[in-house]
Design a protein around this motif. Structure first.
Motif, mmCIF file in Angstrom:
data_model
loop_
_atom_site.group_PDB
_atom_site.id
_atom_site.type_symbol
_atom_site.label_atom_id
_atom_site.label_comp_id
_atom_site.label_asym_id
_atom_site.label_seq_id
_atom_site.Cartn_x
_atom_site.Cartn_y
_atom_site.Cartn_z
ATOM 1 N N PRO A 182 -9.753 -54.496 49.300
ATOM 2 C CA PRO A 182 -9.135 -53.846 50.457
ATOM 3 C C PRO A 182 -9.396 -52.340 50.434
ATOM 4 C CG PRO A 182 -7.580 -55.311 49.357
ATOM 5 C CD PRO A 182 -8.761 -55.189 48.448
ATOM 6 N N PRO A 183 -9.458 -51.690 51.601
ATOM 7 C CA PRO A 183 -9.724 -50.240 51.665
ATOM 8 C C PRO A 183 -8.683 -49.410 50.920
ATOM 9 C CG PRO A 183 -9.963 -51.239 53.828
ATOM 10 C CD PRO A 183 -9.358 -52.291 52.942
ATOM 11 N N THR A 184 -7.475 -49.944 50.785
ATOM 12 C CA THR A 184 -6.402 -49.179 50.137
ATOM 13 C C THR A 184 -6.381 -49.348 48.613
ATOM 14 O OG1 THR A 184 -4.913 -51.049 50.551
ATOM 15 C CG2 THR A 184 -4.897 -49.238 52.160
ATOM 16 N N THR A 185 -7.358 -50.062 48.074
ATOM 17 C CA THR A 185 -7.417 -50.247 46.622
ATOM 18 C C THR A 185 -7.552 -48.891 45.931
ATOM 19 O OG1 THR A 185 -8.500 -52.396 46.896
ATOM 20 C CG2 THR A 185 -8.657 -51.354 44.734
ATOM 21 N N PRO A 186 -6.735 -48.623 44.916
ATOM 22 C CA PRO A 186 -6.838 -47.333 44.229
ATOM 23 C C PRO A 186 -8.144 -47.197 43.451
ATOM 24 C CG PRO A 186 -5.247 -48.756 43.127
ATOM 25 C CD PRO A 186 -5.624 -49.439 44.394
ATOM 26 N N CYS A 187 -8.648 -45.967 43.398
ATOM 27 C CA CYS A 187 -9.854 -45.687 42.620
ATOM 28 C C CYS A 187 -9.739 -44.288 42.020
ATOM 29 C CB CYS A 187 -11.115 -45.817 43.468
ATOM 30 S SG CYS A 187 -11.268 -44.593 44.785
ATOM 31 N N ALA A 188 -10.574 -44.027 41.059
ATOM 32 C CA ALA A 188 -10.609 -42.706 40.430
ATOM 33 C C ALA A 188 -12.044 -42.377 40.064
ATOM 34 C CB ALA A 188 -9.725 -42.675 39.186
ATOM 35 N N VAL A 189 -12.389 -41.108 40.156
ATOM 36 C CA VAL A 189 -13.706 -40.630 39.750
ATOM 37 C C VAL A 189 -13.496 -39.564 38.690
ATOM 38 C CG1 VAL A 189 -15.884 -39.598 40.495
ATOM 39 C CG2 VAL A 189 -14.570 -41.036 42.089
ATOM 40 N N LEU A 190 -14.119 -39.752 37.535
ATOM 41 C CA LEU A 190 -13.968 -38.797 36.436
ATOM 42 C C LEU A 190 -15.339 -38.251 36.054
ATOM 43 C CD1 LEU A 190 -11.814 -41.388 35.858
ATOM 44 C CD2 LEU A 190 -11.009 -39.699 34.213
ATOM 45 N N TYR A 191 -15.514 -36.966 36.253
ATOM 46 C CA TYR A 191 -16.761 -36.280 35.924
ATOM 47 C C TYR A 191 -16.621 -35.583 34.578
ATOM 48 C CZ TYR A 191 -20.240 -32.526 35.933
ATOM 49 O OH TYR A 191 -21.240 -31.648 35.572
ATOM 50 N N HIS A 192 -17.618 -35.763 33.700
ATOM 51 C CA HIS A 192 -17.611 -35.114 32.382
ATOM 52 C C HIS A 192 -16.264 -35.295 31.683
ATOM 53 C CE1 HIS A 192 -21.176 -32.059 32.155
ATOM 54 N NE2 HIS A 192 -21.561 -33.312 31.984
ATOM 55 N N VAL A 193 -15.799 -36.520 31.648
ATOM 56 C CA VAL A 193 -14.486 -36.779 31.053
ATOM 57 C C VAL A 193 -14.448 -36.290 29.601
ATOM 58 C CG1 VAL A 193 -15.126 -39.158 30.402
ATOM 59 C CG2 VAL A 193 -12.722 -38.550 30.696
ATOM 60 N N THR A 194 -13.427 -35.531 29.271
ATOM 61 C CA THR A 194 -13.129 -34.875 27.983
ATOM 62 C C THR A 194 -13.987 -33.643 27.713
ATOM 63 O OG1 THR A 194 -14.596 -36.050 26.399
ATOM 64 C CG2 THR A 194 -12.497 -37.137 27.011
ATOM 65 N N TRP A 195 -14.894 -33.261 28.628
ATOM 66 C CA TRP A 195 -15.652 -32.010 28.480
ATOM 67 C C TRP A 195 -14.779 -30.850 28.977
ATOM 68 C CZ3 TRP A 195 -21.489 -31.506 28.494
ATOM 69 C CH2 TRP A 195 -22.122 -32.686 28.091
ATOM 70 N N PRO A 196 -15.132 -29.625 28.658
ATOM 71 C CA PRO A 196 -14.353 -28.478 29.161
ATOM 72 C C PRO A 196 -14.310 -28.389 30.684
ATOM 73 C CG PRO A 196 -15.707 -27.797 27.303
ATOM 74 C CD PRO A 196 -16.129 -29.203 27.644
ATOM 75 N N ASP A 197 -15.373 -28.863 31.362
ATOM 76 C CA ASP A 197 -15.415 -28.793 32.826
ATOM 77 C C ASP A 197 -15.031 -30.124 33.489
ATOM 78 O OD1 ASP A 197 -17.655 -30.157 31.990
ATOM 79 O OD2 ASP A 197 -19.011 -29.259 33.458
ATOM 80 N N GLU A 198 -14.243 -30.899 32.801
ATOM 81 C CA GLU A 198 -13.802 -32.198 33.311
ATOM 82 C C GLU A 198 -13.183 -32.079 34.708
ATOM 83 O OE1 GLU A 198 -11.206 -35.291 30.989
ATOM 84 O OE2 GLU A 198 -9.830 -33.949 32.045
ATOM 85 N N LEU A 224 -13.673 -45.675 38.523
ATOM 86 C CA LEU A 224 -12.757 -46.758 38.159
ATOM 87 C C LEU A 224 -12.137 -47.318 39.427
ATOM 88 C CD1 LEU A 224 -10.883 -45.184 35.098
ATOM 89 C CD2 LEU A 224 -13.058 -46.420 35.142
ATOM 90 N N VAL A 225 -12.035 -48.628 39.506
ATOM 91 C CA VAL A 225 -11.517 -49.282 40.701
ATOM 92 C C VAL A 225 -10.601 -50.429 40.294
ATOM 93 C CG1 VAL A 225 -12.095 -50.535 42.805
ATOM 94 C CG2 VAL A 225 -13.617 -48.735 41.987
ATOM 95 N N GLY A 226 -9.465 -50.538 40.971
ATOM 96 C CA GLY A 226 -8.599 -51.690 40.732
ATOM 97 C C GLY A 226 -7.131 -51.345 40.775
ATOM 98 N N ASP A 227 -6.325 -52.372 40.917
ATOM 99 C CA ASP A 227 -4.881 -52.176 40.994
ATOM 100 C C ASP A 227 -4.274 -51.716 39.684
ATOM 101 O OD1 ASP A 227 -4.705 -52.857 43.692
ATOM 102 O OD2 ASP A 227 -4.508 -55.001 43.261
ATOM 103 N N PHE A 228 -5.028 -51.821 38.590
ATOM 104 C CA PHE A 228 -4.511 -51.337 37.310
ATOM 105 C C PHE A 228 -4.205 -49.846 37.355
ATOM 106 C CE2 PHE A 228 -8.902 -50.080 36.936
ATOM 107 C CZ PHE A 228 -8.875 -48.953 36.133
ATOM 108 N N LEU A 229 -4.815 -49.136 38.285
ATOM 109 C CA LEU A 229 -4.609 -47.692 38.380
ATOM 110 C C LEU A 229 -3.224 -47.316 38.894
ATOM 111 C CD1 LEU A 229 -8.110 -46.677 39.760
ATOM 112 C CD2 LEU A 229 -7.128 -45.929 37.588
ATOM 113 N N SER A 230 -2.536 -48.256 39.546
ATOM 114 C CA SER A 230 -1.224 -47.915 40.104
ATOM 115 C C SER A 230 -0.144 -48.952 39.829
ATOM 116 C CB SER A 230 -1.334 -47.712 41.623
ATOM 117 O OG SER A 230 -1.805 -48.891 42.253
ATOM 118 N N SER A 231 -0.521 -50.206 39.618
ATOM 119 C CA SER A 231 0.473 -51.269 39.473
ATOM 120 C C SER A 231 1.092 -51.280 38.083
ATOM 121 C CB SER A 231 -0.172 -52.625 39.758
ATOM 122 O OG SER A 231 0.755 -53.664 39.584
ATOM 123 N N GLU A 232 2.381 -51.594 38.029
ATOM 124 C CA GLU A 232 3.077 -51.694 36.748
ATOM 125 C C GLU A 232 2.912 -53.076 36.123
ATOM 126 O OE1 GLU A 232 4.394 -49.143 35.158
ATOM 127 O OE2 GLU A 232 3.632 -47.977 36.845
ATOM 128 N N GLY A 233 2.707 -54.107 36.952
ATOM 129 C CA GLY A 233 2.494 -55.445 36.440
ATOM 130 C C GLY A 233 3.725 -56.048 35.796
#
Length: 244
Positions: A182-198, A224-233
């Motif tokens: 669904p279009p409302t599915t949560p997602c996240a984009v992480l650039y240079h994760v854990t680098w100084p310019d994260e 990252l894509v999926g309900d795991f990003l927001s759902s408590e389960g």
């Protein structure tokens, strides 16, 4: 004759390399690394007298040829890969060529950006009642993807997803995912994760392309894509207190 050590450098933060990986670097006579992917700070673990070779512009034959020459000269060689060598590390072809030269190799695993990303977001991929599966994949680019592994097919499971090497094709990425999620599915984009310019961006699938293009993210980012990003389960059975 010394080995060639394929070492996972981790996602970027030098403190996220394994103890064994750090020890390999500290004892290395030569380190072959990809300058565009490995945080230069990780190289500080190598001795000041060690030879450092950036493989970014080298062919497979040049990389292997150099490592072979160093090993035959009695040098300890570390082939440093970003994240964990088992994920898009192209190590099989290197190992195959080294073994043809009767050179022994050892692979030292590292922390993948896949797991550094979930750690930075303080989220678990496998939440009871939400998802018990993590799909790690990529879009087809210069490297093809088998038809059975097309992103739109994998997305039909609507499990937790970590997508690498695909932000330069953000429009196609969004379209493939929206064919199943669904279009409302949560997602996240992480650039240079854990680098100084994260950089960490959060939104929904319908915002994914605009988030990526607005910040000009062409590489070194994970989606990252999926309900795991927001759902408590559901509450975990492991800690439920009721195991009868």
């Amino acid at each position: 004759m010394p080995k060639v050590y394929f070492v996972g450098a981790g996602p970027g933060d030098p403190e996220l390399i394994t103890l064994k990986g750090k020890k390999c670097l500290e004892e290395a006579d030569c380190v072959v690394y990809t300058g565009s992917l490995v945080n230069p700070a990780v190289l500080d673990f190598a001795p000041s007298c060690a030879t450092l070779v950036d493989s970014s512009s080298l062919s497979l034959e040049e990389i292997v040829g150099f490592m072979v020459s160093q090993v035959k000269a009695g040098k300890k060689v570390v082939r440093l890969h970003s994240g964990d060598p088992a994920l898009y590390g192209a190590i099989n072809e290197q190992i195959r060529e080294l073994e043809k030269q009767s050179i022994e190799v050892e692979v030292v695993p590292g922390v993948s950006s896949v797991f550094a990303a979930s750690a930075r977001l303080k989220r678990e991929y496998t939440i009871p009642g939400v998802s018990q599966t993590l799909v790690i994949t990529r879009l087809a680019g210069k490297t093809p993807v088998p038809a059975r592994e097309r992103l739109s097919k994998l997305a039909q499971h609507q499990s937790s997803m970590a997508i690498l090497l695909s932000t330069s094709m953000s429009k196609a990425l969004q379209e493939e995912l929206l064919s199943a999620f669904p279009p409302t599915t949560p997602c996240a984009v992480l650039y240079h994760v854990t680098w100084p310019d994260e950089l960490i961006l959060r939104g929904t699938l319908e915002e994914l392309h605009s988030m990526i293009s607005e910040h000009g993210l062409q590489r070194s980012a994970i989606v990252l894509v999926g309900d795991f990003l927001s759902s408590e389960g559901m509450r975990s059975y492991l800690y439920s207190g009721d195991r009868g």
